[in-house]
Design a protein around this motif. Structure first.
Motif, PDB file in Angstrom:
ATOM      1  N   SER A  78      52.320   8.770  67.137  1.00 33.59           N
ATOM      2  CA  SER A  78      53.769   8.580  67.125  1.00 33.59           C
ATOM      3  C   SER A  78      54.064   7.537  66.048  1.00 33.59           C
ATOM      4  O   SER A  78      53.898   6.341  66.258  1.00 33.59           O
ATOM      5  CB  SER A  78      54.201   8.088  68.515  1.00 33.59           C
ATOM      6  OG  SER A  78      55.531   7.667  68.505  1.00 33.59           O
ATOM      7  N   GLN A 122      56.801   6.106  64.245  1.00 35.17           N
ATOM      8  CA  GLN A 122      58.269   6.075  64.244  1.00 35.17           C
ATOM      9  C   GLN A 122      58.885   4.812  63.664  1.00 35.17           C
ATOM     10  O   GLN A 122      60.003   4.856  63.179  1.00 35.17           O
ATOM     11  CB  GLN A 122      58.809   6.264  65.681  1.00 35.17           C
ATOM     12  CG  GLN A 122      58.313   7.511  66.404  1.00 35.17           C
ATOM     13  CD  GLN A 122      58.787   8.831  65.800  1.00 35.17           C
ATOM     14  OE1 GLN A 122      59.314   8.876  64.682  1.00 35.17           O
ATOM     15  NE2 GLN A 122      58.578   9.932  66.506  1.00 35.17           N
ATOM     16  N   SER A 158      56.638  12.207  63.500  1.00 38.35           N
ATOM     17  CA  SER A 158      57.250  11.113  62.751  1.00 38.35           C
ATOM     18  C   SER A 158      58.606  11.564  62.236  1.00 38.35           C
ATOM     19  O   SER A 158      58.705  12.610  61.598  1.00 38.35           O
ATOM     20  CB  SER A 158      56.364  10.689  61.578  1.00 38.35           C
ATOM     21  OG  SER A 158      57.014   9.675  60.843  1.00 38.35           O
ATOM     22  N   ARG A 159      59.622  10.774  62.515  1.00 41.17           N
ATOM     23  CA  ARG A 159      60.970  11.132  62.062  1.00 41.17           C
ATOM     24  C   ARG A 159      61.079  11.025  60.541  1.00 41.17           C
ATOM     25  O   ARG A 159      61.672  11.860  59.895  1.00 41.17           O
ATOM     26  CB  ARG A 159      61.977  10.180  62.721  1.00 41.17           C
ATOM     27  CG  ARG A 159      63.098  10.895  63.418  1.00 41.17           C
ATOM     28  CD  ARG A 159      63.772   9.988  64.432  1.00 41.17           C
ATOM     29  NE  ARG A 159      63.182  10.124  65.741  1.00 41.17           N
ATOM     30  CZ  ARG A 159      63.117   9.147  66.644  1.00 41.17           C
ATOM     31  NH1 ARG A 159      63.588   7.955  66.381  1.00 41.17           N
ATOM     32  NH2 ARG A 159      62.570   9.371  67.828  1.00 41.17           N
TER      33      ARG A 159
END
Ligand SMILES: Nc1ncnc2c1ncn2[C@@H]1O[C@H](COP(=O)(O)OP(=O)(O)OP(=O)(O)O)[C@@H](O)[C@H]1O
Ligand SMILES: [Mg+2]
Length: 328
Positions: A166, A168, A195-196
């Motif tokens: 994650s 982020q 991941s954004r």
């Protein structure tokens, strides 16, 4: 996905070890009962009398909690906490999930990321959310801590059947060196990444963007998720999952893209954290030997459980997933 398949899958999940790399955040919910509020003598404000406080793991911590809820043999978290009150509370939350704390590094120069939500309730039942209080790091990790993370990841990877990532936070635990190591590990074991903002920086790992992140990683202009998944897979050299909210997800391996439909949850739904549950469930099922499309179908089911948990991110357990399957 029938009950027999799921029972068998859960019995295999009980044998897997999943490493989760990501920022352990603390989610705080402070419930204020405004009926008890009395005008302050010193300021022209009505204080928020907190009558209930709730703490849970957010960010990468939510992925860890979700992997644990699925009943895996072991969760191996790799993360950094500060030596602050939020780090203390996050560690307390870890006591409620079965996770090995060896990879939870403490660095007193770091802030434990935290999102605190004041929630007001008055005479009616309606709950109003005030602006959140955010605690985040504003500078990169020190090299010393980064080396500790690399060592913890090395140890955890040797024991794990899969790694869920994650990535982020801008100044989070996944630094360029850690990302490089994850891409290297992706050549020899399942590494699944959410991941954004940085999904485009990964190779050799299974990336899991939503349709907007997928288009963004390709520089925009992709409206067909299957085409986006194929283009991303050609770039990463690994399978790609593109999630599509209540419609499910696309699994793409090589030039083959399959659409794995989910059953849209009945409103009201709260999609916050759906991506975390999806990532956790996919990683656990894939580690347990499920083929890509089956692991995606399982992840759709698990995320379908948590979107029904209103006002909290939430986790999905075996019995909740089985119940949803029977209902659908
Ligand atoms: N309304 C819904 N009903 C059923 N399942 C849902 C719904 N919304 C999301 N999901 C499930 O959650 C998965 C992830 O959702 P989505 O594509 O919105 O991810 P995301 O944008 O990364 O979410 P997040 O906001 O958690 O980052 C979907 O692939 C699906 O399985
Ligand atoms: Mg997401």
């Amino acid at each position: 996905m029938n009950k027999e398949y799921l029972n068998d899958l859960f019995s295999r999940i009980a044998d897997v070890t999943v490493c989760v790399v990501g920022d352990v955040c603390l989610d705080i919910y402070w419930h204020a009962d405004m009926k008890k509020s009395v005008l302050s003598r010193e300021t022209p404000h009505f204080p928020l009398p907190v009558t209930e406080e709730r703490y849970s793991l957010g960010g990468g911590g939510n992925v860890m909690a979700n992997v644990s809820a699925l009943g895996v043999k072991a969760v191996l978290p790799v993360s950094v906490l500060g030596a602050d009150w939020r780090g203390y509370l996050a560690r307390e939350c870890f006591k409620n999930i079965s996770a090995n704390a060896a990879g939870l590094i403490t660095d007193e120069t770091r802030v434990t990321p935290c999102y605190a939500k004041p929630l007001r309730q008055g005479i009616s039942d309606v709950v109003y959310e005030d602006p959140r209080l955010d605690f985040e790091n504003r500078s990169p990790l020190t090299e010393r801590t980064e080396n500790e993370i690399l060592a913890a990841l090395d140890k955890a990877a040797a024991r794990a059947d899969a790694i869920a990532v994650s990535d982020q936070l801008e100044y989070g635990v996944v630094t360029p060196r850690i990302r490089e190591m994850l891409c290297e590990l992706g050549k020899t074991m399942p590494v699944i990444v959410d991941s954004r903002d940085r999904i485009a920086l990964y190779d050799n790992v299974i990336i899991k963007p939503n349709e907007f992140e997928a288009a963004g990683a390709l520089g925009g202009g992709f409206s067909d998720p299957a085409a986006a998944a194929k283009a991303l897979s050609a770039k990463t050299g690994a399978p790609v999952i593109v999630t599509l909210g209540d419609k499910g997800a696309v699994w793409c391996e090589g030039k083959n893209a399959v659409f794995v439909r989910s059953t849209p949850a009945e409103p009201p739904v709260d999609p916050v954290g759906a991506g975390d549950t999806f990532l956790a469930a996919f990683a656990a099922a894939y580690a347990a030997g499920a083929a890509g499309p089956e692991a995606v179908e399982f992840a759709n089911l698990a995320a379908g459980v948590t979107v029904k948990k209103i006002g909290t991110t939430g986790t999905a357990t075996e019995s909740e997933i089985l119940q949803l399957t029977i209902k659908n």
